[in-house]
Design a protein around this motif. Structure first.
Motif, PDB file in Angstrom:
ATOM      1  N   GLN A  76       0.840  -1.205   0.000  1.00  0.00           N
ATOM      2  CA  GLN A  76       0.000   0.000   0.000  1.00  0.00           C
ATOM      3  C   GLN A  76       0.877   1.257   0.000  1.00  0.00           C
ATOM      4  O   GLN A  76       0.649   2.172  -0.781  1.00  0.00           O
ATOM      5  CB  GLN A  76      -0.931  -0.002   1.227  1.00  0.00           C
ATOM      6  N   ARG A  77       1.876   1.253   0.852  1.00  0.00           N
ATOM      7  CA  ARG A  77       2.748   2.440   0.948  1.00  0.00           C
ATOM      8  C   ARG A  77       3.442   2.729  -0.379  1.00  0.00           C
ATOM      9  O   ARG A  77       3.581   3.879  -0.763  1.00  0.00           O
ATOM     10  CB  ARG A  77       3.797   2.231   2.038  1.00  0.00           C
ATOM     11  N   HIS A  78       3.872   1.677  -1.060  1.00  0.00           N
ATOM     12  CA  HIS A  78       4.605   1.881  -2.319  1.00  0.00           C
ATOM     13  C   HIS A  78       3.692   1.758  -3.545  1.00  0.00           C
ATOM     14  O   HIS A  78       4.178   1.771  -4.668  1.00  0.00           O
ATOM     15  CB  HIS A  78       5.769   0.892  -2.411  1.00  0.00           C
ATOM     16  N   ASP A  79       2.414   1.603  -3.310  1.00  0.00           N
ATOM     17  CA  ASP A  79       1.418   1.493  -4.375  1.00  0.00           C
ATOM     18  C   ASP A  79       1.810   0.461  -5.438  1.00  0.00           C
ATOM     19  O   ASP A  79       1.891   0.761  -6.629  1.00  0.00           O
ATOM     20  CB  ASP A  79       1.163   2.863  -5.025  1.00  0.00           C
ATOM     21  N   ILE A  80       2.084  -0.742  -4.991  1.00  0.00           N
ATOM     22  CA  ILE A  80       2.361  -1.833  -5.941  1.00  0.00           C
ATOM     23  C   ILE A  80       1.268  -2.904  -5.821  1.00  0.00           C
ATOM     24  O   ILE A  80       0.484  -2.911  -4.872  1.00  0.00           O
ATOM     25  CB  ILE A  80       3.753  -2.483  -5.719  1.00  0.00           C
ATOM     26  N   VAL A  81       1.251  -3.787  -6.796  1.00  0.00           N
ATOM     27  CA  VAL A  81       0.273  -4.875  -6.835  1.00  0.00           C
ATOM     28  C   VAL A  81       0.875  -6.117  -6.183  1.00  0.00           C
ATOM     29  O   VAL A  81       2.073  -6.371  -6.333  1.00  0.00           O
ATOM     30  CB  VAL A  81      -0.108  -5.192  -8.299  1.00  0.00           C
ATOM     31  N   ILE A  82       0.055  -6.863  -5.435  1.00  0.00           N
ATOM     32  CA  ILE A  82       0.499  -8.186  -4.969  1.00  0.00           C
ATOM     33  C   ILE A  82      -0.193  -9.249  -5.816  1.00  0.00           C
ATOM     34  O   ILE A  82      -1.415  -9.281  -5.901  1.00  0.00           O
ATOM     35  CB  ILE A  82       0.173  -8.406  -3.476  1.00  0.00           C
ATOM     36  N   PHE A  83       0.615 -10.067  -6.480  1.00  0.00           N
ATOM     37  CA  PHE A  83       0.085 -11.207  -7.225  1.00  0.00           C
ATOM     38  C   PHE A  83       0.194 -12.409  -6.277  1.00  0.00           C
ATOM     39  O   PHE A  83       1.301 -12.901  -6.051  1.00  0.00           O
ATOM     40  CB  PHE A  83       0.901 -11.459  -8.483  1.00  0.00           C
ATOM     41  N   GLU A  84      -0.917 -12.828  -5.715  1.00  0.00           N
ATOM     42  CA  GLU A  84      -0.871 -13.886  -4.702  1.00  0.00           C
ATOM     43  C   GLU A  84      -1.267 -15.230  -5.308  1.00  0.00           C
ATOM     44  O   GLU A  84      -2.384 -15.390  -5.792  1.00  0.00           O
ATOM     45  CB  GLU A  84      -1.818 -13.544  -3.540  1.00  0.00           C
ATOM     46  N   ASP A  85      -0.356 -16.168  -5.249  1.00  0.00           N
ATOM     47  CA  ASP A  85      -0.592 -17.511  -5.790  1.00  0.00           C
ATOM     48  C   ASP A  85      -0.957 -18.428  -4.618  1.00  0.00           C
ATOM     49  O   ASP A  85      -0.124 -18.701  -3.759  1.00  0.00           O
ATOM     50  CB  ASP A  85       0.690 -17.975  -6.497  1.00  0.00           C
ATOM     51  N   ASP A  86      -2.214 -18.893  -4.591  1.00  0.00           N
ATOM     52  CA  ASP A  86      -2.697 -19.702  -3.460  1.00  0.00           C
ATOM     53  C   ASP A  86      -2.920 -21.158  -3.857  1.00  0.00           C
ATOM     54  O   ASP A  86      -3.693 -21.881  -3.253  1.00  0.00           O
ATOM     55  CB  ASP A  86      -4.006 -19.091  -2.937  1.00  0.00           C
ATOM     56  N   VAL A  87      -2.208 -21.599  -4.868  1.00  0.00           N
ATOM     57  CA  VAL A  87      -2.532 -22.886  -5.476  1.00  0.00           C
ATOM     58  C   VAL A  87      -2.345 -24.082  -4.524  1.00  0.00           C
ATOM     59  O   VAL A  87      -3.023 -25.101  -4.656  1.00  0.00           O
ATOM     60  CB  VAL A  87      -1.769 -23.033  -6.813  1.00  0.00           C
ATOM     61  N   TYR A  88      -1.421 -23.928  -3.551  1.00  0.00           N
ATOM     62  CA  TYR A  88      -1.230 -25.012  -2.578  1.00  0.00           C
ATOM     63  C   TYR A  88      -1.930 -24.736  -1.243  1.00  0.00           C
ATOM     64  O   TYR A  88      -1.825 -25.532  -0.314  1.00  0.00           O
ATOM     65  CB  TYR A  88       0.265 -25.237  -2.321  1.00  0.00           C
ATOM     66  N   GLY A  89      -2.578 -23.566  -1.128  1.00  0.00           N
ATOM     67  CA  GLY A  89      -3.141 -23.130   0.156  1.00  0.00           C
ATOM     68  C   GLY A  89      -4.114 -24.122   0.775  1.00  0.00           C
ATOM     69  O   GLY A  89      -4.153 -24.296   2.000  1.00  0.00           O
ATOM     70  N   GLU A  90      -4.895 -24.803  -0.086  1.00  0.00           N
ATOM     71  CA  GLU A  90      -5.881 -25.752   0.436  1.00  0.00           C
ATOM     72  C   GLU A  90      -5.224 -27.028   0.963  1.00  0.00           C
ATOM     73  O   GLU A  90      -5.881 -27.831   1.604  1.00  0.00           O
ATOM     74  CB  GLU A  90      -6.877 -26.125  -0.671  1.00  0.00           C
ATOM     75  N   LEU A  91      -3.951 -27.216   0.660  1.00  0.00           N
ATOM     76  CA  LEU A  91      -3.258 -28.429   1.100  1.00  0.00           C
ATOM     77  C   LEU A  91      -2.418 -28.189   2.357  1.00  0.00           C
ATOM     78  O   LEU A  91      -1.518 -28.950   2.665  1.00  0.00           O
ATOM     79  CB  LEU A  91      -2.380 -28.985  -0.028  1.00  0.00           C
ATOM     80  N   ALA A  92      -2.733 -27.105   3.087  1.00  0.00           N
ATOM     81  CA  ALA A  92      -2.016 -26.826   4.336  1.00  0.00           C
ATOM     82  C   ALA A  92      -2.392 -27.863   5.386  1.00  0.00           C
ATOM     83  O   ALA A  92      -3.540 -28.301   5.451  1.00  0.00           O
ATOM     84  CB  ALA A  92      -2.355 -25.431   4.832  1.00  0.00           C
ATOM     85  N   THR A  93      -1.404 -28.251   6.197  1.00  0.00           N
ATOM     86  CA  THR A  93      -1.674 -29.253   7.229  1.00  0.00           C
ATOM     87  C   THR A  93      -2.507 -28.673   8.355  1.00  0.00           C
ATOM     88  O   THR A  93      -3.312 -29.361   8.958  1.00  0.00           O
ATOM     89  CB  THR A  93      -0.337 -29.782   7.800  1.00  0.00           C
ATOM     90  N   GLU A  94      -2.292 -27.395   8.681  1.00  0.00           N
ATOM     91  CA  GLU A  94      -3.000 -26.799   9.812  1.00  0.00           C
ATOM     92  C   GLU A  94      -4.480 -26.611   9.503  1.00  0.00           C
ATOM     93  O   GLU A  94      -4.884 -26.472   8.341  1.00  0.00           O
ATOM     94  CB  GLU A  94      -2.351 -25.450  10.200  1.00  0.00           C
ATOM     95  N   TYR A  95      -5.284 -26.660  10.598  1.00  0.00           N
ATOM     96  CA  TYR A  95      -6.708 -26.435  10.446  1.00  0.00           C
ATOM     97  C   TYR A  95      -7.146 -25.341  11.416  1.00  0.00           C
ATOM     98  O   TYR A  95      -6.747 -25.389  12.571  1.00  0.00           O
ATOM     99  CB  TYR A  95      -7.504 -27.719  10.720  1.00  0.00           C
TER     100      TYR A  95
END
Lengths: 470, 470
Positions: B271-290
């Motif tokens: 936000q401070r530097h006004d840039i874009v975050i390209f967030e890749d969540d392709v493995y996010g659903e395979l996290a061990t934690e619940y």
């Protein structure tokens, strides 16, 4: 083919052969029924079909007569677009149109959707269902990067008919011809580059050029013979043009097939000026002539033609099976595919390969060529009947699109807006120009069955145009 | 679960709980068989499984013993890449690797292919086959431009678990997360722009950046907490950076989950530097934690995070179902989708929607999380056993990738070339760096079943590494 269709075709042939003259009375329903051993209602349906095709006219209380011969409307003259590079806009109009295609209450005269209701497509979804059941590992896993080898082999075989002699390894499968063209442009061009296009040109291609920040220069194009080679040469001398996008076979929207001599001429021009030809052959298989017309690619000797095609128009959009034959750009385009798209869906590729391999493809395409040709004849008759005098209509050599040029004062952008309220969508000609030309033109999708509903829509369209003239 | 797996899990639990101590003798095969009322061969299979998982060791002629507790190998330290924008190469190596994945004689340790052989995927191909049979018109026609509405609704529901509260209309379906990321980059960047990436980073993303002519700057990244926010800030002060690509959940290749505080810190930096975050969540659903970890997107208030994800890793690559949640870039990204890709395959989208709706998705993902976690434990044991001393191994918090750092002098590019002759493919670390770092690292795909064959491959890999050290 049902009985009444068979009978209607038989009668149509006799009318064409002059066995029944124009203005002559046709046999009564009863006598035809006895003569052909079919029911009264079959004959009535056959006559209604011929009436819809405007081959015959009913006279109250005296039966059916062969319709008087009408002069066909003239074809539109050579286009004369602005001769400088421009940027493309009009995305909002395209988006509105795309959204309309999924509202079943709207009649999509504007769309490029082929007819997917024909029984000759049944084997396709049988194959799709079979593939899903039996090829578990290939269906769930990653596809090969260039696409299913089996499908590429089948496509290489199909393409022999177009004169393009290629190997399965020369083909890169894409998810339709739009994505083939986008990979080709990403491979060859940078933002700011200039590409020459036919005028008018398909709006999807123009939106692609806009998306990639490529400028276009519109080249005058004849509705019978295609792009003006003289005008293209002039543009090549004046501007640093990277390539030219051509739809030489069953052009969208004009329907022409470039004569072979002109195809070769444009190729040798490309060689002299060292530019790329992006050849879109997506309607090529739907040409009325047999054998189907040759691609420009078939004469290419130094790999400068990137051929883009798909099964979208000839089979079904839902397959998302297209391909590029990138010639000397093969490796770079394959990298671009990996980078930008990744691999494709295996299931529809395997089903498509089986559909071709088992001969269903050729049967289906043969059938669709005839159906679309007849549809276009009927829509032309309707345009002549319901549209104002002084229109020009293309005589497409294949595909399923009619292009109608209306009197100068008609603004189809306004007419299209009015028709929206009547749940009718038409594609105003201005979508097919980067510089906003062709506001007095309209493209009509004749893949839609020419039934009573569509006849009424043509009538409403004609009325709206007539109102716009006053 | 089969009987022997059940028994193996029971014994594993007892070992973990300390009921059987390290080094202690386990009950004989015969006594276990009587005790649990199962066959001798079931007990033998259970013991073999535990042996493979390195929980027990056989002693010739005296039975099985609980394996001595081993210290886990240390994790790799923070990476220290070059701090300037560079261009990416190494496409030839990636291409070789991709080609190997379709040669069934090659063991693809290098790939990112998930396990699609699990019975919990059966409902998916049942749905695919059903869709092909019953949704004829939707399957053969054009899809809606943003993708199937039903699928978008299901995905919006799934994403609630990640803290991202979105509507179906905020989602644009793509043909995988690679194509989501490519649309995002095409929407935001021009050739020549600079984008910051984690180091190491997924080679597919880097090839995408190369394809689009975007330069990258590699930011030091910790194998436990993710990208160095301090180093990113420094880079943002020095270079005109357009955005940063992050894989904050179950990172590929490092396996970390960024702590929430760091996720919020990187967002406020953006936000401070006004840039874009390209967030890749392709493995996010395979996290061990619940519950599963939150996305950075879930804290985004001004639409600057473009979330990219897919069902490729959590369900099956063959679906080619991914999506972008483009925030403030929605309209521009949708235009880019139309221009560059067109619409997607309806059949696999409809099957995926049904798979989620009917609860099969959650069952499958729960199962896969456990399987992958165990697989990674076993592969870590093998690495410890067969690789030379002094290695570092990541402790992934999800996904199915291990990243192993070998002694400095090992050149995995050479080792990989030698292993090719043995029909084994590994991904040398250098593929994960734009500046050719990490030649002494290797990424290993633990989605492969940890069976005797793969144990042998790990042994061969270890031997090749040891030879490379001398």
């Amino acid at each position: 083919m049902t009985r009444y269709q068979h009978l209607a075709n038989l009668l149509a042939e006799r009318i064409e052969q002059g066995l029944y003259r124009h203005g002559e009375k046709l046999p009564s329903v009863r006598s035809l029924s006895q003569q052909h051993g079919v029911s009264i209602s079959t004959v009535q349906q056959a006559y209604q079909t011929l009436e819809m095709r405007q081959l015959i006219t009913p006279q109250p209380r005296s039966g059916y007569f062969v319709a008087p011969r009408k002069a066909q409307p003239p074809v539109p003259p050579m286009s004369r677009p602005v001769q400088r590079p421009v940027e493309i806009t009009q995305w909002d109009q395209v988006l509105d149109m795309l959204e309309g295609h999924h509202d079943s209450s709207i009649v999509p005269f504007s769309s490029g959707i082929p007819d997917v209701s024909q029984p000759s497509l049944k084997p396709l979804w049988r194959e799709l269902s079979r593939v899903a059941q039996h090829n578990l590992k290939s269906v769930l896993g990653y596809d090969q990067l260039p696409g299913s080898r089996e499908l590429r082999q089948q496509i290489a075989r199909l393409m022999l008919d177009s004169g393009s002699v290629i190997d399965a390894d020369d083909i890169v499968i894409t998810s339709g011809s739009q994505s083939a063209m986008s990979l080709a442009l990403l491979t060859v061009c940078q933002p700011g580059d200039i590409v020459a296009i036919e005028s008018p040109a398909y709006y999807g291609t123009m939106q692609l050029l806009r998306g990639l920040g490529i400028k276009v220069i519109e080249i005058p194009t004849d509705s019978d013979t295609g792009i003006s080679i003289e005008a293209l040469e002039l543009a090549l001398e004046q501007w640093p043009i990277k390539g030219v996008i051509l739809v030489p076979n069953c052009n969208n929207p004009l329907g022409f097939i470039m004569p072979e001599a002109r195809k070769r001429a444009v190729l040798s021009l490309a060689q002299r000026h060292d530019i790329v030809i992006f050849e879109d052959d997506v309607y090529g298989e739907l040409a009325t002539e047999y054998p189907r017309p040759r691609t420009i690619h078939s004469w290419d000797i130094d790999g400068r033609v990137i051929l883009c095609s798909s099964l979208t128009k000839s089979v079904a959009p839902g397959l998302r099976v297209g391909w590029a034959v990138p010639g000397r750009y093969h490796d770079k385009l394959l990298h671009m595919k990996y980078a930008v798209i990744g691999t494709n869906v295996p299931a529809t590729q395997l089903a498509a390969a089986a559909f071709i391999r088992e001969g269903h493809y050729h049967r289906h395409v043969r059938r669709m060529r005839q159906i679309y040709q007849r549809n276009m004849e009927i829509f032309t008759c309707w345009a002549q009947e319901y549209f104002p005098c002084g229109i020009c209509v293309t005589r497409p050599k294949g595909g399923f699109m009619l292009w109608v040029e209306l009197p100068e004062q008609v603004d189809m952008v306004c007419v299209a807006r009015q028709l929206c309220r009547l749940k009718i969508q038409v594609a105003p000609g201005s979508l097919f120009s980067a510089s906003g030309k062709y506001r007095n033109c309209v493209r009509i999708n004749c893949a839609l069955a020419p039934d009573e509903k569509h006849r009424e829509v043509m009538q409403k369209l004609g009325n709206a145009i007539k109102v716009a003239m006053t």
